[in-house]
Scaffold this active site. Structure first.
Site, short mmCIF file in Angstrom:
data_model
loop_
_atom_site.label_atom_id
_atom_site.label_comp_id
_atom_site.label_asym_id
_atom_site.label_seq_id
_atom_site.Cartn_x
_atom_site.Cartn_y
_atom_site.Cartn_z
N LYS A 179 46.82 35.15 6.18
CA LYS A 179 47.02 35.80 4.88
C LYS A 179 46.72 37.30 4.98
CE LYS A 179 48.08 31.67 3.64
NZ LYS A 179 47.18 30.66 4.06
N ASP A 182 34.97 30.20 2.46
CA ASP A 182 36.36 30.55 2.76
C ASP A 182 36.64 31.88 2.06
OD1 ASP A 182 39.13 30.86 2.76
OD2 ASP A 182 39.54 28.72 2.59
N TYR A 190 41.98 25.11 -1.83
CA TYR A 190 43.30 25.01 -1.22
C TYR A 190 43.62 23.54 -0.91
CZ TYR A 190 46.85 25.21 2.40
OH TYR A 190 47.97 24.99 3.15
N ARG A 195 42.49 28.86 27.29
CA ARG A 195 41.92 28.11 26.15
C ARG A 195 40.47 28.53 25.93
NH1 ARG A 195 39.69 23.65 27.32
NH2 ARG A 195 41.37 22.83 28.61
C1 LIG Z 1 42.21 29.69 0.74
C2 LIG Z 1 42.88 29.07 1.93
N1 LIG Z 1 42.14 28.51 2.88
C3 LIG Z 1 42.70 27.95 3.99
C4 LIG Z 1 44.07 27.92 4.16
C5 LIG Z 1 44.67 27.27 5.39
O1 LIG Z 1 45.07 28.23 6.30
P1 LIG Z 1 46.32 28.07 7.30
O2 LIG Z 1 47.54 27.89 6.46
O3 LIG Z 1 46.29 29.34 8.09
O4 LIG Z 1 46.03 26.86 8.14
C6 LIG Z 1 44.88 28.49 3.18
C7 LIG Z 1 46.35 28.46 3.32
O5 LIG Z 1 47.07 28.71 2.40
C8 LIG Z 1 44.27 29.08 2.04
O6 LIG Z 1 45.01 29.63 1.06
#
Ligand SMILES: Cc1ncc(COP(=O)(O)O)c(C=O)c1O
Length: 386
Positions: free
Chosen positions: A202, A177, A105, A53
């Site tokens: 992604k 992000d 998101y 961890r």
């Molecule tokens: C722009 C964006 N930020 C954060 C996330 C969250 O990531 P995760 O699905 O890996 O938890 C996503 C998921 O689709 C996303 O599209």
């Protein structure tokens, strides 16, 4: 070989940045250290790892790569993108305030409003297309500005440099992000951000086979605070997933190049289609923040959203059901093209009146344009839209 990242260009960094050959046998890829714990010769007598961890050599190799490709000094890997965001929010305490992009998101919105609001953190969801609007929400409690650009799914572009000017003036952390753009297109730390976050699920992973999150910073004190949270809260990823994302990153630049080419072709096809109302893609000269996109991004990415004339829910569902090469699925950023219907899928957790205010209407379809042949993708859209 120890490859210091500062001297390399981006494409080289994706493959070699901050990487070392395996010390035991010279393996070119780091071994998957599938272990919980590490033998000690005497209490505290270990080789840098005690418990997985707290740290794992395969994860370290990935975290070093994260730092390299985003031009940071420290990278941290998490069990998902949301776990990475959760760690950033744990830098805050009750009474603190966050100014966030309003078009973001849905899972991030849900984490902010359903978890952290309950712990006494106040969020202001603000349209940030004009950075000067942000400052009016700043007060003495403001501790963090949260930016997603391009936004999901409306493809708005936020000026990172102008936002960083506001955050620096008021001594507020700026987190970006960077999931949609990836460091191939933009490097927020270079533009003044303090924290870069990724859903590495992604484009960084790139093959739709892993769920993972990342944070990258350029300040040791901030890194130490985040490392403490990563270990104390424990939302880490495993060594096998670390290996997969590290492998994905090695082709990030060539995948992104093709995503951008295909994204452009799809956006242009949709724009001239008589049944299509709006196409959201920052490469169009009439996109409201096209100039900022041009200035802060290398290209315009592979994400394209669109609505149909008449804004009919059922018609949109029919289109996504008709697609054959585009797979109807959550997620984005993999080699394969995906289509999603945000109102009923990724953004279903945002109340209808809230989502419609930001443009997530019933007929909105979001495409993650993959790296297949452009002609096949366009033929698929043609038969599905009719
Ligand atoms: C722009 C964006 N930020 C954060 C996330 C969250 O990531 P995760 O699905 O890996 O938890 C996503 C998921 O689709 C996303 O599209």
């Amino acid at each position: 070989m120890s490859t210091k990242c500062s001297v390399m260009k981006f494409n080289t960094k994706t493959i070699h940045g901050n990487q070392e050959y395996d010390k035991a046998y010279g393996a070119v890829m780091p071994p998957i250290y599938q272990t919980t714990t590490y033998a000690q010769t005497t209490p505290g007598g270990h080789k840098g790892y005690e418990y997985s961890r707290s740290g794992n050599p395969t994860r370290t190799a990935l975290e070093n790569s994260f730092a390299s490709i985003e031009n940071g000094t420290h990278g941290l890997a998490f069990g998902s993108g949301l776990a990475a965001i959760d760690a950033v929010m744990k830098l805050l305490k009750p009474g603190d305030e966050v100014i966030s992009t309003n078009d973001l998101y849905g899972g991030t919105y849900r984490l902010f409003t359903k978890i952290f609001e309950g712990f006494g953190i106040k969020f202001h969801f603000v349209g940030m297309e004009n950075a000067s609007k942000i400052e009016s929400y700043v007060n003495k409690n403001t501790k963090l500005i949260w930016v997603e650009t391009p936004t999901n799914p409306m493809m708005n572009i936020i000026d990172i440099k102008a936002t960083a000017a506001v955050s620096k003036k008021h001594n507020i952390l700026l987190a970006v992000d960077n999931t949609f753009a990836t460091p191939y297109l933009q490097q927020p730390l270079n533009l003044g951000a303090d924290i870069v976050m990724h859903s590495a699920t992604k484009y960084l992973g790139g093959h739709s086979d892993v769920v993972m999150g990342a944070l990258i910073v350029k300040d040791k004190e901030l890194a130490d605070r985040l490392y403490f949270i990563q270990n104390a809260s424990g939302a880490v990823c495993g060594p096998q997933d670390s290996f997969l994302v590290l492998r994905g990153i090695k082709t990030l630049h060539i995948r992104m190049q093709r995503h951008c080419e295909n994204g452009k072709a799809v956006a242009e096809y949709l724009k001239q289609h008589p049944k299509i109302e709006n196409v959201y893609w920052p490469g169009f000269s009439d996109h409201p923040n096209h100039d900022i996109a041009k200035a802060q991004m290398k290209d315009f990415g592979g994400m394209v959203s669109f609505t149909t004339k008449g804004n009919n829910y059922k018609e949109a569902i029919k289109i996504v059901e008709n697609l054959k090469i585009f797979t109807l699925a959550e997620s984005l950023g993999g080699v394969e093209s995906l289509a999603g219907h945000p109102a009923s899928m990724t953004h279903a957790s945002i109340p209808k009146e809230e989502r419609e205010k930001i443009g997530v209407v019933d007929s909105l379809i979001r495409l993650s344009v993959g790296i297949e042949d452009e002609e096949d993708l366009i033929a698929d859209l043609k038969q599905a839209i009719g």
